[in-house]
Design a protein around this motif. Structure first.
Motif, PDB file in Angstrom:
ATOM      1  N   ASN A   1       0.823  -1.213   0.000  1.00 46.17           N
ATOM      2  CA  ASN A   1       0.000   0.000   0.000  1.00 46.17           C
ATOM      3  C   ASN A   1       0.853   1.257   0.000  1.00 46.17           C
ATOM      4  N   GLU A   2       1.929   1.234   0.793  1.00 49.61           N
ATOM      5  CA  GLU A   2       2.814   2.392   0.859  1.00 49.61           C
ATOM      6  C   GLU A   2       3.529   2.629  -0.463  1.00 49.61           C
ATOM      7  N   MET A   3       3.988   1.549  -1.089  1.00 54.94           N
ATOM      8  CA  MET A   3       4.717   1.685  -2.341  1.00 54.94           C
ATOM      9  C   MET A   3       3.811   2.235  -3.449  1.00 54.94           C
ATOM     10  N   ILE A   4       2.587   1.729  -3.523  1.00 59.70           N
ATOM     11  CA  ILE A   4       1.645   2.206  -4.539  1.00 59.70           C
ATOM     12  C   ILE A   4       1.298   3.672  -4.295  1.00 59.70           C
ATOM     13  N   SER A   5       1.053   4.027  -3.032  1.00 63.43           N
ATOM     14  CA  SER A   5       0.736   5.427  -2.710  1.00 63.43           C
ATOM     15  C   SER A   5       1.912   6.343  -3.036  1.00 63.43           C
ATOM     16  N   ALA A   6       3.131   5.882  -2.714  1.00 59.72           N
ATOM     17  CA  ALA A   6       4.319   6.693  -2.980  1.00 59.72           C
ATOM     18  C   ALA A   6       4.522   6.882  -4.480  1.00 59.72           C
ATOM     19  N   THR A   7       4.265   5.824  -5.252  1.00 64.93           N
ATOM     20  CA  THR A   7       4.409   5.928  -6.703  1.00 64.93           C
ATOM     21  C   THR A   7       3.394   6.905  -7.275  1.00 64.93           C
ATOM     22  N   ALA A   8       2.159   6.804  -6.808  1.00 65.23           N
ATOM     23  CA  ALA A   8       1.106   7.716  -7.281  1.00 65.23           C
ATOM     24  C   ALA A   8       1.450   9.165  -6.970  1.00 65.23           C
ATOM     25  N   GLU A   9       2.095   9.398  -5.826  1.00 65.97           N
ATOM     26  CA  GLU A   9       2.500  10.754  -5.451  1.00 65.97           C
ATOM     27  C   GLU A   9       3.561  11.310  -6.405  1.00 65.97           C
ATOM     28  N   MET A  10       4.439  10.436  -6.892  1.00 69.25           N
ATOM     29  CA  MET A  10       5.568  10.893  -7.703  1.00 69.25           C
ATOM     30  C   MET A  10       5.233  11.039  -9.179  1.00 69.25           C
ATOM     31  N   ILE A  11       4.240  10.303  -9.646  1.00 67.99           N
ATOM     32  CA  ILE A  11       3.952  10.258 -11.080  1.00 67.99           C
ATOM     33  C   ILE A  11       3.386  11.587 -11.573  1.00 67.99           C
ATOM     34  N   GLN A  12       3.898  12.027 -12.715  1.00 65.66           N
ATOM     35  CA  GLN A  12       3.366  13.205 -13.398  1.00 65.66           C
ATOM     36  C   GLN A  12       2.545  12.717 -14.591  1.00 65.66           C
ATOM     37  N   PRO A  13       1.209  12.841 -14.512  1.00 64.48           N
ATOM     38  CA  PRO A  13       0.347  12.282 -15.563  1.00 64.48           C
ATOM     39  C   PRO A  13       0.696  12.740 -16.970  1.00 64.48           C
ATOM     40  N   GLU A  14       1.112  14.002 -17.108  1.00 64.47           N
ATOM     41  CA  GLU A  14       1.413  14.493 -18.453  1.00 64.47           C
ATOM     42  C   GLU A  14       2.627  13.773 -19.056  1.00 64.47           C
ATOM     43  N   LEU A  15       3.571  13.361 -18.215  1.00 66.87           N
ATOM     44  CA  LEU A  15       4.729  12.626 -18.721  1.00 66.87           C
ATOM     45  C   LEU A  15       4.342  11.200 -19.115  1.00 66.87           C
ATOM     46  N   VAL A  16       3.445  10.593 -18.344  1.00 66.24           N
ATOM     47  CA  VAL A  16       2.967   9.254 -18.701  1.00 66.24           C
ATOM     48  C   VAL A  16       2.222   9.308 -20.029  1.00 66.24           C
ATOM     49  N   GLN A  17       1.400  10.345 -20.211  1.00 60.14           N
ATOM     50  CA  GLN A  17       0.685  10.506 -21.478  1.00 60.14           C
ATOM     51  C   GLN A  17       1.662  10.695 -22.631  1.00 60.14           C
ATOM     52  N   GLN A  18       2.760  11.390 -22.371  1.00 64.98           N
ATOM     53  CA  GLN A  18       3.774  11.591 -23.412  1.00 64.98           C
ATOM     54  C   GLN A  18       4.436  10.268 -23.794  1.00 64.98           C
ATOM     55  N   VAL A  19       4.683   9.420 -22.807  1.00 63.12           N
ATOM     56  CA  VAL A  19       5.227   8.091 -23.082  1.00 63.12           C
ATOM     57  C   VAL A  19       4.266   7.316 -23.978  1.00 63.12           C
ATOM     58  N   VAL A  20       2.981   7.375 -23.651  1.00 66.16           N
ATOM     59  CA  VAL A  20       1.967   6.665 -24.446  1.00 66.16           C
ATOM     60  C   VAL A  20       1.975   7.162 -25.883  1.00 66.16           C
ATOM     61  N   ARG A  21       2.050   8.471 -26.070  1.00 65.56           N
ATOM     62  CA  ARG A  21       2.064   9.023 -27.437  1.00 65.56           C
ATOM     63  C   ARG A  21       3.292   8.555 -28.215  1.00 65.56           C
TER      64      ARG A  21
END
Length: 208
Positions: A33-53
């Motif tokens: 739970n801590e690892m997933i929460s920590a990852t969600a805190e660090m992720i920048q959605p716009e960068l993930v979307q850029q990876v997808v593109r």
């Protein structure tokens, strides 16, 4: 704390920490739970979307990883292959270099390394970048050899950020990020249809 995100993660961890001693089952759940929460805190959605593109427009996608990261690369390959994306996962250092030498500006190469100091991966990424490939990194740390060779980098928390470096699953945060990328790719109707075709082939659910 090295960053505001680190401060928030540690604050949340202290607030959520049980007062009584946890057994191994509760402890494992707590770390996940801590690892997933920590990852969600660090992720920048716009960068993930850029990876997808970048993946969508690429002619070929290659994923490099050594050891456990190599297994994560293979899992990602199986997922995207079912979306009819031309992809390969490579975990042998010699094969990485040879593959990187044959990439070009139409290719995307993704490097997985928790430490950012995996020489085999960073060397191959540098070769691929010199040939014009678009380089994506997924790692725990900035200002490393891996981040210096990437065009775009997604950051994940290391086990030390959740307070238990003894935990065996060092890939949980990376898999979580790969899950997000996979889910976003499946918003494309053609990729969703391709995945359904593979399910039909496996389980015989295709209607006659």
């Amino acid at each position: 704390f090295s960053s505001f995100v680190d401060f928030k993660i540690n604050l949340n961890r202290e607030a959520a920490k049980p007062h009584d001693e946890m057994n191994v089952f509760a402890q494992t759940q707590h770390i996940y739970n801590e690892m997933i929460s920590a990852t969600a805190e660090m992720i920048q959605p716009e960068l993930v979307q850029q990876v997808v593109r970048q993946i969508v427009k690429a002619r070929r996608v290659y994923v490099y990883g050594i050891g456990s990261s190599g297994l994560s690369a293979l899992e990602f390959k199986y997922r995207l292959m079912r979306m009819n994306i031309t992809i390969d996962a490579i975990s042998d250092s010699h094969m990485m270099r040879m593959n990187a030498a044959l990439t070009d500006e139409h290719d995307v190469v993704i490097g997985l390394s928790n430490s950012g100091h995996t020489d085999e991966v960073t060397t191959a990424l540098a070769i691929a970048r010199s040939h014009g490939a678009y380089i994506i990194g997924i790692t725990n740390f900035d200002h490393t050899p891996l981040t210096e060779t990437t065009d775009l980098c997604l950051f994940t928390p290391g086990l030390q950020r959740v307070g238990d470096v003894q935990f065996v699953n060092s890939q949980l945060a990376i898999i979580y990020v790969l899950d997000m990328i996979s889910m976003l790719l499946l918003e494309d109707q053609q990729m969703q249809a391709a995945r359904q075709q593979t399910l039909d082939a496996l389980y015989g659910t295709e209607k006659e």
